[in-house]
Motif scaffolding. Structure first.
Motif, PDB file in Angstrom:
ATOM      1  N   LYS A  13       0.841  -1.196   0.000  1.00 42.52           N
ATOM      2  CA  LYS A  13       0.000   0.000   0.000  1.00 42.52           C
ATOM      3  C   LYS A  13       0.878   1.249   0.000  1.00 42.52           C
ATOM      4  CE  LYS A  13      -3.808   0.533   2.545  1.00 42.52           C
ATOM      5  NZ  LYS A  13      -4.834   0.975   3.525  1.00 42.52           N
ATOM      6  N   SER A  15       3.831   1.543  -1.139  1.00 46.92           N
ATOM      7  CA  SER A  15       4.493   1.729  -2.435  1.00 46.92           C
ATOM      8  C   SER A  15       3.541   2.339  -3.458  1.00 46.92           C
ATOM      9  CB  SER A  15       5.085   0.413  -2.939  1.00 46.92           C
ATOM     10  OG  SER A  15       4.164  -0.260  -3.761  1.00 46.92           O
ATOM     11  N   ARG A  16       2.245   2.087  -3.302  1.00 42.40           N
ATOM     12  CA  ARG A  16       1.292   2.691  -4.242  1.00 42.40           C
ATOM     13  C   ARG A  16       1.192   4.206  -4.026  1.00 42.40           C
ATOM     14  NH1 ARG A  16      -1.116  -2.686  -3.768  1.00 42.40           N
ATOM     15  NH2 ARG A  16      -2.482  -2.128  -2.044  1.00 42.40           N
ATOM     16  N   TYR A  17       1.248   4.629  -2.784  1.00 44.30           N
ATOM     17  CA  TYR A  17       1.279   6.084  -2.542  1.00 44.30           C
ATOM     18  C   TYR A  17       2.602   6.698  -3.005  1.00 44.30           C
ATOM     19  CZ  TYR A  17      -3.121   5.972  -0.034  1.00 44.30           C
ATOM     20  OH  TYR A  17      -4.447   5.842   0.277  1.00 44.30           O
ATOM     21  N   HIS A  19       4.227   5.708  -5.497  1.00 43.90           N
ATOM     22  CA  HIS A  19       4.068   5.815  -6.945  1.00 43.90           C
ATOM     23  C   HIS A  19       3.465   7.187  -7.288  1.00 43.90           C
ATOM     24  CE1 HIS A  19       2.640   3.946 -10.941  1.00 43.90           C
ATOM     25  NE2 HIS A  19       2.163   5.167 -10.942  1.00 43.90           N
ATOM     26  N   LEU A  20       2.379   7.551  -6.607  1.00 47.60           N
ATOM     27  CA  LEU A  20       1.731   8.839  -6.869  1.00 47.60           C
ATOM     28  C   LEU A  20       2.687   9.994  -6.558  1.00 47.60           C
ATOM     29  CD1 LEU A  20      -1.705   8.019  -5.175  1.00 47.60           C
ATOM     30  CD2 LEU A  20      -1.167   7.891  -7.616  1.00 47.60           C
ATOM     31  N   ILE A  23       5.295  10.290  -9.420  1.00 46.83           N
ATOM     32  CA  ILE A  23       4.760  10.853 -10.661  1.00 46.83           C
ATOM     33  C   ILE A  23       4.474  12.348 -10.489  1.00 46.83           C
ATOM     34  CG2 ILE A  23       2.837  10.783 -12.310  1.00 46.83           C
ATOM     35  CD1 ILE A  23       4.907   8.458 -12.546  1.00 46.83           C
ATOM     36  N   CYS A  24       3.871  12.715  -9.370  1.00 42.96           N
ATOM     37  CA  CYS A  24       3.598  14.143  -9.155  1.00 42.96           C
ATOM     38  C   CYS A  24       4.897  14.919  -8.942  1.00 42.96           C
ATOM     39  CB  CYS A  24       2.638  14.336  -7.987  1.00 42.96           C
ATOM     40  SG  CYS A  24       0.963  13.802  -8.397  1.00 42.96           S
ATOM     41  N   LEU A  47       0.418  14.388   1.196  1.00 41.35           N
ATOM     42  CA  LEU A  47       0.825  13.012   0.886  1.00 41.35           C
ATOM     43  C   LEU A  47       2.011  12.583   1.756  1.00 41.35           C
ATOM     44  CD1 LEU A  47       0.417  10.532  -0.917  1.00 41.35           C
ATOM     45  CD2 LEU A  47       1.765  11.662  -2.686  1.00 41.35           C
ATOM     46  N   HIS A  50       0.656  11.660   5.005  1.00 39.76           N
ATOM     47  CA  HIS A  50      -0.067  10.382   4.942  1.00 39.76           C
ATOM     48  C   HIS A  50       0.918   9.208   4.907  1.00 39.76           C
ATOM     49  CE1 HIS A  50      -3.335   7.680   4.233  1.00 39.76           C
ATOM     50  NE2 HIS A  50      -2.895   7.316   3.051  1.00 39.76           N
TER      51      HIS A  50
ATOM     52  N   TYR B  17      -5.993  15.543  -2.035  1.00 41.72           N
ATOM     53  CA  TYR B  17      -5.868  14.220  -2.666  1.00 41.72           C
ATOM     54  C   TYR B  17      -6.464  14.225  -4.075  1.00 41.72           C
ATOM     55  CZ  TYR B  17      -4.113  12.124   1.588  1.00 41.72           C
ATOM     56  OH  TYR B  17      -3.323  11.810   2.657  1.00 41.72           O
ATOM     57  N   LEU B  20      -3.866  15.352  -6.494  1.00 38.16           N
ATOM     58  CA  LEU B  20      -2.952  14.280  -6.909  1.00 38.16           C
ATOM     59  C   LEU B  20      -3.629  13.366  -7.929  1.00 38.16           C
ATOM     60  CD1 LEU B  20      -1.590  13.393  -3.346  1.00 38.16           C
ATOM     61  CD2 LEU B  20      -0.482  14.863  -5.046  1.00 38.16           C
ATOM     62  N   ILE B  23      -3.752  15.136 -11.363  1.00 40.51           N
ATOM     63  CA  ILE B  23      -2.464  15.207 -12.059  1.00 40.51           C
ATOM     64  C   ILE B  23      -2.058  13.823 -12.559  1.00 40.51           C
ATOM     65  CG2 ILE B  23      -0.005  15.740 -11.798  1.00 40.51           C
ATOM     66  CD1 ILE B  23      -1.913  18.213 -12.015  1.00 40.51           C
ATOM     67  N   CYS B  24      -2.213  12.807 -11.730  1.00 41.61           N
ATOM     68  CA  CYS B  24      -1.851  11.455 -12.178  1.00 41.61           C
ATOM     69  C   CYS B  24      -2.811  10.972 -13.267  1.00 41.61           C
ATOM     70  CB  CYS B  24      -1.822  10.489 -10.994  1.00 41.61           C
ATOM     71  SG  CYS B  24      -0.426  10.816  -9.894  1.00 41.61           S
ATOM     72  N   ARG B  40       0.158   1.875 -12.209  1.00 41.24           N
ATOM     73  CA  ARG B  40      -0.605   3.117 -12.076  1.00 41.24           C
ATOM     74  C   ARG B  40      -2.049   2.823 -11.675  1.00 41.24           C
ATOM     75  NH1 ARG B  40       0.072   8.139 -14.284  1.00 41.24           N
ATOM     76  NH2 ARG B  40       2.220   7.508 -14.036  1.00 41.24           N
ATOM     77  N   SER B  43      -2.267   2.068  -8.138  1.00 42.17           N
ATOM     78  CA  SER B  43      -2.070   3.255  -7.298  1.00 42.17           C
ATOM     79  C   SER B  43      -3.290   4.166  -7.331  1.00 42.17           C
ATOM     80  CB  SER B  43      -0.834   4.024  -7.764  1.00 42.17           C
ATOM     81  OG  SER B  43       0.301   3.204  -7.630  1.00 42.17           O
ATOM     82  N   GLU B  46      -5.951   2.630  -5.217  1.00 41.15           N
ATOM     83  CA  GLU B  46      -5.648   2.863  -3.800  1.00 41.15           C
ATOM     84  C   GLU B  46      -6.112   4.262  -3.383  1.00 41.15           C
ATOM     85  OE1 GLU B  46      -3.682   0.436  -1.892  1.00 41.15           O
ATOM     86  OE2 GLU B  46      -4.580   1.650  -0.302  1.00 41.15           O
TER      87      GLU B  46
END
Lengths: 493, 493
Positions: A13, A15-17, A19-20, A23-24, A47, A50, B17, B20, B23-24, B40, B43, B46
């Motif tokens: 979980k 790692s999924r945040y 990821h965001l 990218i941002c 983020l 979080h 949020y 984010l 943008i993603c 992606r 993510s 999630e």
């Protein structure tokens, strides 16, 4: 679900945040318009908080405690160790500090993009003072819980296992031979003549050449991109690696080799194991090992005589100047192996580069340990630049202490990675040469033995081994800086 | 902090949020390499779950209950109403459904990008069946809690206040006059001659022209960008608005006017109030009002004779064909007011466009209400296309039911917004004409009275009024479709 599995699920979980966040973060550096920054900074700070909260959930302590007593395979043990490392790094910091540092860092970095061009140390230092204060606070907290010195505690974030003690020995040794070496090379190169690029090299053609070189170097465009940013970097996630460069239409030299460099970072990311779906054990080992890959591509491979023989005609063709002297093999090689002390670290040749790193190391070490304050930096910078490279930066902040992005967001402890990376790269090339005929492979434009060696020995290992274990398993010994010295002497003397 | 303030603070967090996510989401559509999609999608799912959880925190019910009894200013009352609307929409769905729909929708959209080109209904329908099932489940749940029909409950997400009953009356009325009007226009235009663009219009020049037109239309590049995506859209956040287009180097016509269209969306976003820092009351009123702005720019302004007089020479100069007949004012106007039934909605002229929307409306209405299944869609599509526009899509999924992106992620209830938007746009132009001489302003290339009217009457209102209130306050009456009909007759007959 046992506690080890609960940890796995929780870190996936996270790692999924991340990821965001990646990218941002790329977006912010590569494409975001300036006016978008305030709302972005607030969102990124949200983020950060979080992620910090996820790493601080109270049940994690129990899960780690219980997982320790479970019977785990060796790969699961390694995975557990890396999860624990992340958790320990995160759980010592209060949330308020994480949020404050993210906001202050965003603002400092954002304003720096303008202030650097204006040589505006006064303006910059208003933000930077806050970044330093919060970073010192972070270093203090990390020091208290780890028993390390403040700077060593920060180093541990980027180079686990590396200490001030080992770096002082390493860098003091470099300082004993580097000035002499630079002088000898300068003497030798004085009598050499070469033709520097002149004229216009349109961005579109530079970009196409860059893409062609990335393709030749095995970059996987199904899992990555090339873009433009003020400060070139490699970002994104392993399944979507974003590298950037910056173009100067008067000079293709920096951008072209910069792309080779970032492609090294990218191939490491693209070659990491993906079996666990983003767990810490599948991430890159350390910043030093990351840099060893980019510098392997740029210095060991990219500036070798054999590689230049491919690169020179490609560049000549790209700019429709194939018959120009600039793009003749010997000239091109001289262009890319010219040693010349300069102000800018990212533009430095591989011989003078360690001087830039040692300068920053010494300053950030003393800054984190409270020996100096941020106000001392411009003078120290000038003094050390004069000592190491014979150049003064007095009053020149743009090309002095405001040239780099790293400190703007409080990434103190990162700089040594660059020179550690250069040393590892030389050591890897030496070991690779024992396993196969690297020069012959390059000459035949068949890079597969090189990528195979790196893939098997470095990329596919992720963080399953410690840095020392990784280097020893790949080369038979831990870090040995002699390979780097020998490499420089062989190439330049 | 009182409960109203707690809600404000919580919804600001949610908006960060959503930043984010926006943008993603833009990244996914505009720049993400194909291989990045799996990680992606996970993510983004999630993040969907997290947003859903934030909107479902148990204390929100108490806060809303208590805030109701607080003494609030009228602006705070409006803000509370919009927060409550978001909360009610979110809190009825189980988390598992939100997550499943996000994952299935991502996959369906991703695969569609390939399948559409391959005319692969079989492949597409495997994913699409799941999207429909989950969307029907969502519509059922929303229907049960709101007391609306399933389709009306979905409509309410995009067009609060609009119902099947009102749309049936509106669209059935359009069906009584539209076929005749199309026929009359076709007859009239048959005798008209114009020169269609031929040759090559390089992407770089199309892009520069697009940027110039955006600048002329007041797009704020400090808070936005222009990029490329397969399906043009306007995304991002108000402080960083991302519009996209797609270029065809054989034809600049679609892309150029597409940019005008998206610039209308963008100016709405850029003109929204920013006082509350991202609360729902500061967001765009509805999808129909959003579309009214893009269609105001594209249809009311962009294709007017007066505007074409500026656009034609700009385009001619951009392509270095200023003397070509294509770019003469009269010819350019004919080019942009040609009416011709076609397969593709996004390429349709403004006269045949409502037929495309009514077709989709009737299908999605019956699909959500369980009257038909997804398997019926290709035949219904063919049958309705033949009935409304005289074109068969039998076996032609690419240009039939697989042409659009909206249904791939389960956005059922969105399509009516397009024609509602066209109607609102015509009504706004009529009201604006009563306030100032719009044609004279356009002719003088001084668009400020237009932007002032839109800014004051629409953009700056955000969601502080209901759609009916907004339209009445701007034009003196609620939706009146006669303005649209009159606009078409005046322009085309």
């Amino acid at each position: 679900m046992n506690d080890y599995q609960k940890l796995v699920s929780h870190f996936k979980k996270i790692s999924r945040y991340k990821h965001l966040e990646a990218i941002c973060g790329w977006d912010q550096a590569a494409v975001m318009p300036s006016g978008g920054y305030q709302a972005r900074a607030e969102s990124m700070a949200e983020l950060s908080v979080h992620l910090h909260q996820l790493l601080n959930e109270p049940q994690l302590a129990d899960w780690f405690e219980n997982a320790k007593n479970q019977e785990l395979s060796s790969s699961h043990t390694a995975s557990l160790k890396e999860m624990k490392r992340q958790w320990q790094h995160a759980s010592v910091l209060p949330e308020s500090l994480v949020q404050a540092k993210s906001l202050v860092g965003s603002k400092c970095e954002h304003d720096w993009r303008i202030q650097r061009g204006d040589n505006d140390w006064q303006g910059f230092s208003k933000n930077f003072a806050k970044v330093v204060t919060l970073s010192q606070e972070e270093a203090q907290i990390r020091a208290q819980t780890s028993g390390l010195t403040p700077y060593d505690a920060m180093l541990d974030l980027y180079e686990p296992g590396t200490t001030t003690k080992s770096l002082d020995i390493l860098f003091n040794n470099v300082k004993t031979w580097l000035p002499d070496l630079i002088e000898k090379i300068n003497e030798k190169q004085q009598s050499e003549h070469f033709v520097a690029p002149q004229g216009v090299y349109p961005e579109a053609q530079q970009k196409q050449l860059g893409l062609d070189v990335m393709k030749m170097l095995g970059f996987d465009f199904n899992h990555g991109r090339l873009d433009v940013s003020m400060h070139p970097f490699c970002g994104g996630v392993p399944s979507d690696v974003r590298i950037t460069t910056r173009y100067d239409d008067q000079d293709f030299v920096q951008s072209l080799m910069g792309i080779v460099h970032e492609t090294g970072h990218a191939r490491y990311e693209q070659g990491l194991p993906s079996s666990t779906g983003g767990l810490p054990v599948d991430a890159a080992r350390s910043m030093g090992i990351h840099e060893s890959q980019s510098l392997f591509f740029e210095m060991q491979l990219g500036r070798s005589k054999a590689f230049i023989k491919h690169l020179a005609p490609m560049a000549g063709a790209a700019f429709e100047q194939a018959n120009s002297t600039v793009f003749e093999n010997d000239n091109f090689y001289k262009l890319y192996t010219r040693v010349s002390p300069g102000f800018i670290r990212v533009d430095a040749d591989e011989v003078t580069y360690p001087a830039h790193v040692i300068l920053r190391y010494e300053i950030e070490r003393d800054l984190m340990n409270g020996v100096i304050t941020y106000k001392d930096i411009p003078d120290l910078w000038d003094q050390k630049m004069r000592g190491y490279l014979g150049l003064s930066t007095k009053g020149n902040y743009t090309n002095g202490c405001m040239q780099d992005i790293h400190w703007t967001d409080g990434s103190f402890g990162y700089f040594p990675s660059y020179t550690l990376g250069a040393m590892y790269a030389a050591q890897f090339m030496s070991a690779m040469n024992n396993a196969c005929d690297v020069t012959c492979a390059i000459e035949q434009k068949d890079f597969s033995p090189i990528f195979k060696w790196l893939g098997e020995n470095i990329w596919s290992k992720g963080s399953s081994l410690s840095t020392d274990e990784l280097v020893k398993s790949a080369t038979g010994e831990t870090l040995n800086a002699n390979y780097f010295k020998t490499h420089l002497e062989n190439r330049y003397l």
